[in-house]
Design an enzyme around this catalytic site. Structure first.
Site, PDB file in Angstrom:
ATOM      1  N   HIS A 137       0.821  -1.216   0.000  1.00 15.61           N
ATOM      2  CA  HIS A 137       0.000   0.000   0.000  1.00 15.61           C
ATOM      3  C   HIS A 137       0.854   1.265   0.000  1.00 15.61           C
ATOM      4  O   HIS A 137       0.465   2.293   0.564  1.00 15.61           O
ATOM      5  CB  HIS A 137      -0.959   0.009   1.197  1.00 15.61           C
ATOM      6  N   ASN A 171     -10.203  -3.317   1.760  1.00 15.40           N
ATOM      7  CA  ASN A 171      -9.842  -3.255   0.348  1.00 15.40           C
ATOM      8  C   ASN A 171     -11.081  -2.987  -0.501  1.00 15.40           C
ATOM      9  O   ASN A 171     -12.190  -2.892   0.017  1.00 15.40           O
ATOM     10  CB  ASN A 171      -9.197  -4.575  -0.107  1.00 15.40           C
TER      11      ASN A 171
END
Length: 489
Positions: free
Chosen positions: A59, A132
């Protein structure tokens, strides 16, 4: 001196002393060597050398914005969380969206899951929901997470992502079949962060004021509608504008087009879990809506861009162990691992006092504890005693658990999840495939075949295809034919 010059703020060193000349370094005579006594030069160069912090292992590439969450339905019978108390209540939120595998300089428009992380600045402390844009994940146990991410990152020898590594791992991990079907389907490349759904993904625990508990899954449904990119569109956009998602989010908010999502949840009475047909804490599976329908909770709106991306997006630290009264964890193995790993990653990247940074500190309340010292400590606590209990008026425990207790039995050891009737790695992947239209199936097979065809070993190809055939015979047959055509064409 002009009026304009006179009204400008004075440039200073980090200690606040005025800077006389920011254009020329101090020298030993005209044209001579520079002087070590020029502390302003040394200060600027030393700070510049240290401007970069370790990037996130996953990320790393992300964008963020501030906004609010407004409750639209009364769910107090399910949770005592104060920020969900009644319709109309608003709570400040910071959101960070991200790709998973790419580094800090990677392009936005790539086939990769997107992180969907939210920090609710509630009056009972910060609540972090770290999910997510897919409701499932590739693996079930955190012990496999470092191995999985290593396959997605650069190969130790070639220095690039290798198809052999990716498909070797996925082929040996059939539990990934469901998520891979999501990833290579039409929703695998969102057109922007605004045009995708978000999910808590894990199962969490809600507890009401009477102590009754429910397992819960979060679904943030985009109010802008789903928009995605084909592989060809994404390749063109990534090359033309690597910052496409960052640009889109910032420009939309600057223009007053505030993106929003409707939060809905699935709720399962705690007693249902043991007898449900598959393990409800398995991160590779979804709960069918026919069994547990979506219930509306509220609306997330993003209406303010960060003033400084580094300070507010790069230094934003989300940890799924940041709970508030009424919300807690489930036995989901992946969630249990993340409860430690996320906070520890931030202690490494940002330091032990990262929670004192403005973007991470509570906004609607004040943190009171006995943590002291460490690098960059700003909240030193002054002369207050740094232990508990004490008789000098320090903060004290409430004696009220944040969430309901869960019974545990058995012996310590390493175990597979308890068996349920449909604990199968392929059923839901096959169901997802069969829900697709013919055009969607064709694009899914093309996307998968294009990647699998890059694998150099026949046995890895055969094993990868076999997993999709186990999900659906037609799925596997079409994929096998497509891969063969690409490898022999």
């Amino acid at each position: 001196m002009s009026d304009t010059t006179a009204s400008r703020a004075t440039l200073t060193t980090e200690s606040g002393a005025p800077v006389a000349d920011n254009q020329n370094s101090a020298q030993a005579g005209v044209g001579g060597p520079l002087l070590i006594q020029d502390q302003y030069l040394l200060e600027k160069l030393a700070r510049f050398n240290r401007e970069r912090i370790p990037e996130r292992v996953v990320h790393a590439r992300g964008s963020g914005a501030y906004g609010y969450f407004e409750v639209t339905a009364d769910l107090t019978r399910f949770t005592k969380a104060h920020f969900l108390a009644e319709p109309g209540r608003r709570t400040e939120v910071f959101a960070r969206f991200s790709t998973v595998a790419g580094n800090l300089g990677a392009a936005d428009a790539v086939r990769d899951p997107r992180g969907f992380a939210l920090k609710f600045y509630t009056e009972e402390g910060n609540y972090d929901l770290v999910g997510n844009n897919t409701p499932v994940f590739f693996i079930k146990d955190p012990l496999k997470f470092p191995d999985f991410i290593h396959t997605q990152k650069r190969d130790p020898y070639t220095g690039i992502q290798e198809a052999d590594n990716v498909w070797d791992f996925w082929g040996l991990s059939p539990e990934a079949t469901h998520q891979v079907t999501w990833l290579f389907g039409d929703r695998g490349i969102p057109a922007s962060y605004r045009h995708m759904d978000g999910f808590g993904s894990h199962t969490y625990l809600w507890t009401n004021a009477e102590g009754q508990a429910y397992w819960v899954k979060y679904h943030f449904k985009t109010d802008q509608g789903i928009r995605t990119l084909t592989s060809a569109e994404a390749a063109e956009l990534a090359g033309r504008d690597p910052d496409s998602h960052q640009r889109d989010l910032r420009e939309a908010i600057d223009a007053g087009q505030f993106p929003s999502w409707t939060l809905k949840v699935q709720l399962m009475p705690v007693a249902d879990a043991a007898k449900y047909r598959f393990n409800p804490f398995d991160l590779t599976k979804v709960w069918p809506h026919a069994d547990y329908p979506l219930v509306e909770v509220g609306r997330l709106v993003l209406d303010r861009n960060p003033e400084n991306v580094f300070a507010e997006v790069e230094q934003a630290a989300f940890s799924p162990n940041n709970f508030v009264p009424g919300i807690g964890p489930s036995p989901d193995k992946m969630l249990q691992g993340r409860l430690f790993a996320y906070a520890d990653a931030h202690r490494y990247r940002l330091g032990v006092n990262h929670t004192q940074l403005a973007v991470n500190a509570p906004h609607a309340t004040t943190a009171r504890n006995h943590g002291r010292d460490g690098t960059m400590a700003t909240n030193t606590g002054g002369r207050a005693k740094n232990y508990e209990p004490n008789s000098f008026g320090g903060p004290y425990e409430t004696g009220e658990p944040l969430y309901a207790a869960s019974p545990v039995t058995g012996h310590t050891g390493t175990f597979e999840a308890p068996s349920h009737a449909e604990d199968d790695d392929f059923v839901q992947a096959g169901n997802l495939y069969r829900l697709m239209s013919e055009d969607e199936k064709a694009r899914l097979v093309d996307n998968l075949a294009g990647f699998i065809a890059q694998v150099t070993r026949d046995d890895l190809v055969d094993r990868a295809v076999a997993n999709f055939r186990a999900a659906d015979a037609e799925y596997g047959d079409r994929l096998e034919a497509a891969v063969k055509a690409l490898r022999t064409g």
